[in-house]
Scaffold this active site. Structure first.
Site, short mmCIF file in Angstrom:
data_model
loop_
_atom_site.label_atom_id
_atom_site.label_comp_id
_atom_site.label_asym_id
_atom_site.label_seq_id
_atom_site.Cartn_x
_atom_site.Cartn_y
_atom_site.Cartn_z
N HIS A 86 0.84 -1.19 0.00
CA HIS A 86 0.00 0.00 0.00
C HIS A 86 0.88 1.24 0.00
O HIS A 86 1.91 1.29 0.67
CB HIS A 86 -0.91 0.03 1.23
CG HIS A 86 -1.83 1.21 1.25
ND1 HIS A 86 -3.01 1.24 0.52
CD2 HIS A 86 -1.74 2.41 1.87
CE1 HIS A 86 -3.61 2.40 0.71
NE2 HIS A 86 -2.86 3.13 1.53
N ASP A 165 -15.53 1.40 6.42
CA ASP A 165 -14.47 2.34 6.05
C ASP A 165 -14.96 3.32 4.99
O ASP A 165 -14.61 4.50 5.02
CB ASP A 165 -13.24 1.58 5.52
CG ASP A 165 -12.15 2.52 5.04
OD1 ASP A 165 -11.65 3.30 5.88
OD2 ASP A 165 -11.84 2.51 3.84
N ARG A 172 -14.84 11.62 7.09
CA ARG A 172 -13.53 12.24 7.34
C ARG A 172 -13.18 13.25 6.26
O ARG A 172 -12.58 14.30 6.53
CB ARG A 172 -12.44 11.17 7.41
CG ARG A 172 -12.48 10.31 8.67
CD ARG A 172 -11.57 9.11 8.56
NE ARG A 172 -10.19 9.50 8.32
CZ ARG A 172 -9.30 8.75 7.67
NH1 ARG A 172 -9.65 7.57 7.20
NH2 ARG A 172 -8.08 9.18 7.51
N SER A 187 -8.17 2.50 8.52
CA SER A 187 -8.69 2.49 7.15
C SER A 187 -7.87 1.55 6.27
O SER A 187 -8.41 0.71 5.55
CB SER A 187 -8.67 3.91 6.57
OG SER A 187 -9.09 3.93 5.23
N LYS A 191 -8.90 -2.93 5.32
CA LYS A 191 -9.05 -3.42 3.93
C LYS A 191 -8.00 -4.49 3.61
O LYS A 191 -8.31 -5.49 2.95
CB LYS A 191 -8.96 -2.26 2.95
CG LYS A 191 -10.12 -1.27 3.05
CD LYS A 191 -10.16 -0.31 1.90
CE LYS A 191 -9.07 0.72 1.93
NZ LYS A 191 -9.28 1.76 2.96
#
Length: 448
Positions: A86, A165, A172, A187, A191
């Site tokens: 990520h 999320d 947010r 978050s 996932k």
């Protein structure tokens, strides 16, 4: 999700507002109430602001991650070599298209669920959707099937995975609570864990083209990611990498797909190639497919040199309905009709970029979104010929702007802004920034 108590949202918000620690059961009740629509958005927004202002403990962050994780479906993959990567996002960040095929060619199963453009940063899904026919909206069952069959898959965010999320992120986004390290951690990790990954390699971008502007904040996020991974018994490696200039030379959807393919062919720019190799090597090592990091780097390089990584990329594109013609014929991708060259007004050295402004200028050109409903122009973008530390002669090309015929007035303004606001020149040579500032890993606990 079973709760042992009935709570009052008002009392929990008040507790957090005053610096109290929420229990695991309280956090699970909040998320469950959000999902069954008994907790209104305005109260969840108030809670998010309280969490943002008062912070969250490691235990609270893990509880929130857990609650968000189980708000939807999860994949229970038996294989131990499922590793994901990520990135927190930046300008010209296209490493996913390079490292995933490399790692997959080396025996790693790579499940990728990526996002769209956010603010000044480009989106992985927007970039790959410049490929004709490519499907990013696969069901979770299709996702798992292709992962098992081909070793890699790349889709957009789905309502099946961590749906809490999606709701929380939307809140947010409009309540100025995006840049909270615990909320970012929950978050990301909810996932990644739902995908069935056994490990994660995290690329935290740091600099004026990233959400994390300094190394201190980037390291805090890295520690939070690693501690959360540890609580879920997952492997984690964090790289803090530079985002004070674009990564690679291309910025823009089709242009970045072209540069990704060039890199898989062994002809990519040095910074993009090296970072992709390093990230892939950490994935290979986590999956147990190499003896050490150097061995993993060698395997990653060999996957490019042999053409195995490019073949994996082609398989992924075709398996998800995309035309692989562009791999050999870049003209088949969306293309802007005109190119405007930006040249230096004087000789000197490139000292700095305002990198976030490059992303915003791409949005102005149509290569990103100002609002969610905007349609992206895949063909527009920027091609940089010079990077920080490079010498420039008067009249030499610094970058090229790829744009359309009817955008000339806009482009004239962009050229002016590049010269006056975005690019800083110096009479003395500036050292190029380090590509990787730090590598962080979970320390192995000694056996008792």
């Amino acid at each position: 999700m079973l709760m042992s108590h009935k709570y009052s949202a008002y009392e929990l918000i008040d507790k957090k507002k005053n610096g109290g620690k929420l229990s695991d059961d309280e956090i699970k009740w909040l998320i469950n109430s959000l999902m069954n629509k008994t907790l209104p958005d305005y109260q969840m927004a108030a809670m998010l602001m309280a969490m943002f202002l008062k912070g969250m403990t490691v235990e609270e962050t893990a509880s929130l991650t857990d609650a968000m994780l189980f708000s939807g479906r999860t994949l229970d993959l038996k294989e131990k070599n499922v590793i994901d990567k990520h990135s927190t996002g930046g300008i010209g960040d296209k490493t996913s298209f390079i490292l995933a095929p490399i790692a997959s060619a080396c025996g790693v199963l790579v499940p990728m669920m990526a996002g769209r453009s956010l603010g000044f940063t480009g989106g992985t899904i927007d970039k790959v959707e410049s490929v004709k026919g490519y499907r990013t909206n696969l069901s979770l069952d299709e996702f798992q099937k292709l992962l098992t069959k081909n070793g890699l898959v790349l889709i957009g965010q789905t309502d099946e995975i961590a749906p809490a999320d999606k709701i929380i992120y939307g809140l947010r986004d409009v309540t100025a609570t995006i840049d909270s390290i615990p909320l970012i951690t929950a978050s990301i990790m909810s996932k990644k864990l739902a995908e069935g990954a056994n490990g994660i390699v995290m690329d935290i971008k740091c600099g004026n083209g990233a959400f994390m502007r300094n190394i201190s904040d980037a390291k805090k996020l890295g520690i939070s990611i690693m501690k959360t991974a540890e609580r879920f018994k997952k492997k984690a490696t964090v790289l803090i990498t530079d985002m004070n200039q674009p990564l690679g030379n291309m910025v823009g959807n089709s242009l970045e797909m072209i540069e990704s393919v060039e890199t898989l062919k062994g002809k990519g720019p040095k910074d993009l190639t090296n970072l992709s190799i390093d990230l892939a090597a950490h994935m290979i090592l986590q999956a147990g497919k190499a003896k050490n990091f150097k061995d993993a780097q060698n395997k990653a390089n060999a996957a490019i040199e042999s053409g195995a990584a490019l073949e994996k990329f082609k398989v992924m594109i075709e398996a998800q309905g995309g035309s692989s013609k562009f791999i050999y014929d870049y003209e088949s991708l969306p293309k802007a009709s005109k190119i405007t060259k930006v040249t230096a007004d004087k000789k000197g050295f490139i000292k700095a970029f305002k990198t976030d402004q490059i992303g915003l200028l791409l949005v102005d050109l149509g290569g990103g979104r100002k609002v969610k409903t905007d349609q992206i122009d895949f063909g527009v973008g920027f091609e940089f010929h010079k990077k920080i530390g490079d010498k420039v002669e008067k009249g030499e090309i610094i970058l090229c702007i790829h744009h359309n015929e009817d955008q000339q007035h806009l482009v004239d303004n962009i050229v002016t802004r590049f010269k006056k606001e975005v690019i800083t020149m110096s009479t003395t040579k500036t050292k190029a920034p380090k590509l990787v500032y730090a590598t962080m890993e979970l320390k192995k606990k000694k056996a008792k």
